[in-house]
Design an enzyme around this catalytic site. Structure first.
Site, PDB file in Angstrom:
ATOM      1  N   ARG A 221       0.874  -1.161   0.104  1.00 53.25           N
ATOM      2  CA  ARG A 221       0.064   0.082   0.018  1.00 53.25           C
ATOM      3  C   ARG A 221       0.958   1.349  -0.106  1.00 53.25           C
ATOM      4  NH1 ARG A 221      -3.503  -2.152  -1.864  1.00 53.25           N
ATOM      5  NH2 ARG A 221      -5.354  -2.940  -1.172  1.00 53.25           N
ATOM      6  N   HIS A 269       1.686  -0.895 -10.463  1.00 54.37           N
ATOM      7  CA  HIS A 269       0.788  -1.701  -9.794  1.00 54.37           C
ATOM      8  C   HIS A 269       0.262  -2.933 -10.439  1.00 54.37           C
ATOM      9  CE1 HIS A 269      -2.845  -1.223  -6.534  1.00 54.37           C
ATOM     10  NE2 HIS A 269      -2.395  -2.413  -6.721  1.00 54.37           N
TER      11      HIS A 269
END
Lengths: 306, 306
Positions: A221, A269
């Site tokens: 994260r 990502h």
């Protein structure tokens, strides 16, 4: 007839509709799956993603569970209308992808590959790297993903110190444990959930605990890292490199200093993608469990936030 | 008193002398180790490297074995004066280093890391790579090193097809087997010994068998690859990339086209380094075996050439 409402949006419906129909049939469930909202009170299960237009769960009075397609639930967990059981996605394929990214980038930094991949001077410097057994790794976050990555790294002889926020067998925990974990780690992998407690966990003081030249890998994260502190530590060389897959804003804005920093690698990502076929089987299994009165898999504990 | 003559040269003596003394003592051997030649007829064991000035083994009439510090023996095996048993080095630390290099570069190509490591356009392209289970790998050479690498790749779910020159359980072999192995491999790893039969094994015809875009990893022996054929296949894009650790001439000459080819990564013969401490233990174990009348480990079969 079990009523399943796919509330994760039109784009994901195109990707997940077919695999979900297949998985529900394979699980032997007599279920109707729709991507338009039927009578809310009649919906048994909601399949969900944070980007969904559905934000008010109040009318879903008979819903037995909200099943997220995402592993991270920080954008959902604070929704006060969501009182139904909430389950995170723990997709075996997502875990496999994460293990591949983490082991791959750990070996890349361990072996010093970048100086061979980018070597305009054609320098033949045959200094051997140490063996993995002499390269300590700290794994921050020892949930399903962190544990799988730690196991794979240990299989390659990396000495891995696991740290988790709450006590776990074989792991360090708490503030003192984190200090110990960071003190000797040459490579740090962060796979913590985003909670108020983990935000900016890697701040200037914690980065200073690492030995000079340590490498940060963040496939978890973005908010775990204090970006200004990391850039500062990269500028002095205290942190040797950061390979980052997740960011506070995605796609990473073009003017963000990470893009052009010589000690930063941006991956977009991609560390862990949910794969429709295997994710659909996880969803179907949880619906089967709900119908059979068995406990749900991967149910979110709202007191912990994940 | 067992007489051990270290004939691998002065530079290696500095590196190996201490670890060998330690390993001989730990093995409980009453041995004298010297780096100058005593009476040749009195020498029980010779520790050897191909770069050694010793080339005539005729005077060593009582020598029970020649123990190589190198895994590759192609420069020794043709020496007709060497009639004593010859043993290759199979160092567990060397195997570990090789596994790290092979797994690391396999994952690098599998994950497409280079386009993130070198990304001057700051392109955010979040196309996910397939999972390792959908990336077939061919391992050419299934000896100690190839088998260890295949095991490590399989533990990460890569489907690995092993090929060896002679029949082995669970492996393809022979010319037809090689055709089968190459036909579907997206990544090819070569860990074959250099023999007259393996020289230029990867020639134009064999490279043409691979699917378009396949990647070659060569941490074994430079001569396995027909360099001109590989450059031709790289130029057309039929081979997507080659990461090469070994070359016909080392260091790789500055004017060699591999250095500047955009589809080639040169690593400077670092995939597998013999580590003095663990190699010394292997040597001491073989001396112990010789003294106890037990068969030597890793004895070279001169009819096969390795």
């Amino acid at each position: 007839m079990t009523q399943v409402y796919f509330a994760a949006g039109r784009a994901l419906w195109a990707e997940y509709g077919g695999p979900l129909q297949t998985a529900l049939a394979e699980a032997g469930l007599d279920a109707t799956l729709t991507d338009t909202c039927p009578d809310p009170a009649a919906v048994d299960y909601i399949i969900y993603a944070p980007s969904s237009p559905l934000q008010d769960f109040t009318p879903f009075t008979g819903t037995k569970a909200v099943l997220s397609l995402w592993a991270g639930v920080e954008r959902i967990v604070g929704n006060i209308t969501l009182t139904q059981p909430l389950c995170r996605m723990v997709d075996p394929a997502l875990t496999m992808g994460m293990v591949e990214w983490v082991v791959g980038h750990t070996l890349r930094h361990h072996l010093g590959m970048d100086r061979h991949i980018i070597n305009p001077g054609h320098r033949w410097d045959n200094t051997c790297p140490p063996l993995a057994r002499d390269r300590p790794v700290a794994m921050l976050g020892m949930g399903a993903l962190g544990s799988a990555c730690a196991d794979a790294l240990r299989a390659l002889n990396f000495p891995v110190t696991g740290w988790s926020r709450s006590p776990r067998p074989g792991c360090l925990h708490g503030t003192d444990g984190l200090t110990t974990a960071l003190h000797t780690a040459q490579i740090v992998v962060t796979l913590l959930p985003k909670t108020p407690e983990t935000e900016n966990l890697l701040n200037a003081a914690r980065l200073a605990l690492l030995p000079r030249g340590a490498v940060i890998l963040n496939p978890g994260r973005g908010a775990i890292i204090d970006d200004d502190a990391l850039l500062g530590a990269l500028n002095t060389g205290h942190i040797g490199h950061a390979t980052l897959d997740v960011f506070r804003t995605e796609p990473l804005p073009q003017d963000h200093p990470y893009w052009s920093h010589p000690r930063v690698t941006v991956t977009p990502h991609i560390a862990a993608d949910t794969r429709p076929a295997s994710a659909a089987r996880v969803i179907a299994e949880n619906i089967r469990r709900g119908q059979a009165g068995e406990p749900f898999l991967h149910r979110v504990d709202r007191t912990r936030g994940y």
